[in-house]
Design a protein around this motif. Sequence first.
Motif, mmCIF file in Angstrom:
data_model
loop_
_atom_site.group_PDB
_atom_site.id
_atom_site.type_symbol
_atom_site.label_atom_id
_atom_site.label_comp_id
_atom_site.label_asym_id
_atom_site.label_seq_id
_atom_site.Cartn_x
_atom_site.Cartn_y
_atom_site.Cartn_z
ATOM 1 N N ASN A 29 0.841 -1.201 0.000
ATOM 2 C CA ASN A 29 0.000 0.000 0.000
ATOM 3 C C ASN A 29 0.878 1.252 0.000
ATOM 4 O O ASN A 29 2.101 1.190 0.172
ATOM 5 C CB ASN A 29 -0.972 0.001 1.176
ATOM 6 C CG ASN A 29 -0.269 -0.098 2.527
ATOM 7 O OD1 ASN A 29 0.801 0.473 2.721
ATOM 8 N ND2 ASN A 29 -0.883 -0.810 3.459
ATOM 9 N N GLU A 31 1.015 3.644 2.120
ATOM 10 C CA GLU A 31 1.617 3.943 3.425
ATOM 11 C C GLU A 31 2.994 3.287 3.532
ATOM 12 O O GLU A 31 3.946 3.894 4.037
ATOM 13 C CB GLU A 31 0.715 3.453 4.552
ATOM 14 C CG GLU A 31 -0.542 4.269 4.760
ATOM 15 C CD GLU A 31 -1.684 3.857 3.825
ATOM 16 O OE1 GLU A 31 -1.466 2.994 2.937
ATOM 17 O OE2 GLU A 31 -2.791 4.415 3.977
ATOM 18 N N ALA A 34 5.467 5.222 1.328
ATOM 19 C CA ALA A 34 5.832 6.486 1.953
ATOM 20 C C ALA A 34 6.808 6.265 3.105
ATOM 21 O O ALA A 34 7.807 6.997 3.244
ATOM 22 C CB ALA A 34 4.578 7.209 2.441
ATOM 23 N N ALA A 35 6.552 5.259 3.921
ATOM 24 C CA ALA A 35 7.436 4.978 5.049
ATOM 25 C C ALA A 35 8.820 4.574 4.560
ATOM 26 O O ALA A 35 9.844 5.016 5.105
ATOM 27 C CB ALA A 35 6.836 3.879 5.918
ATOM 28 N N THR A 40 5.916 11.729 3.975
ATOM 29 C CA THR A 40 4.540 11.566 4.413
ATOM 30 C C THR A 40 3.683 11.087 3.244
ATOM 31 O O THR A 40 4.042 11.250 2.068
ATOM 32 C CB THR A 40 3.967 12.892 4.938
ATOM 33 O OG1 THR A 40 3.902 13.826 3.846
ATOM 34 C CG2 THR A 40 4.828 13.458 6.055
ATOM 35 N N LYS A 41 2.530 10.533 3.572
ATOM 36 C CA LYS A 41 1.623 10.107 2.509
ATOM 37 C C LYS A 41 1.137 11.316 1.706
ATOM 38 O O LYS A 41 0.943 11.229 0.486
ATOM 39 C CB LYS A 41 0.437 9.350 3.113
ATOM 40 C CG LYS A 41 -0.414 8.632 2.083
ATOM 41 C CD LYS A 41 -1.485 7.781 2.743
ATOM 42 C CE LYS A 41 -2.377 7.114 1.718
ATOM 43 N NZ LYS A 41 -3.463 6.330 2.346
#
Length: 210
Positions: A29, A31, A34-35, A40-41
């Motif tokens: 996904n 998220e 982004a991580a 950030t998303k």
Amino acid sequence: MPRASEPTIDRILTAAAKLFYAEGIRAVNLEAVAARAGVTKRTLYYHFRSKDDLVAAYLAERDQPNLALFRRWFEETPGDLPDKVRGLFANLARAARHPRWRGCGFLRTAAELAAMPGHPAIRIGSAHKKKVEAWLCDSFVADGIAPEPAATLARQIVLLMDGAFAVGLMHRDPSYTETAGEAAVALVAAARGRRPAKHGGATRRPAATD
């Protein structure tokens, strides 16, 4: 860890490429991307409107590097045309022995998006495969094989390559790629045996879409 000096969009694409290739596009996904990228998303959505856009960009980033790698393997293999084709498959087999090898990212993405033939990533993958086919055709014509047989031969070699990707991944056995390579060499040798004398004229090759 992502490097702070690396442009944000490159960090996102690098993270997406690693995750999508290792785990599959449906399993990952935004998220997680982004991580992995250290953003950030919201920042990710600033650069890519949707996951579909990110998947398409991931494949677009792999297009030229993959083609360049195939060309380098081909050109660095000593010998004549059959030797170079064997070298191409030998290098694919060596890559398949790496523990992180997961097959062809273009084919795996196409399989995951099989119900969405109009997806931009499918079009990018199709264009990439056509470029590989066109490059092979040009290489065969340069060796003296007539344009029409060269185009057929290029298509046959692409089918052997992609079959080797699929079956090698299923069985986790790179020897299937080596066997495909021997079949490719036999096809090339047969085509060279039928080639006419060199002459001028236009060269026909498979069309590569942009």
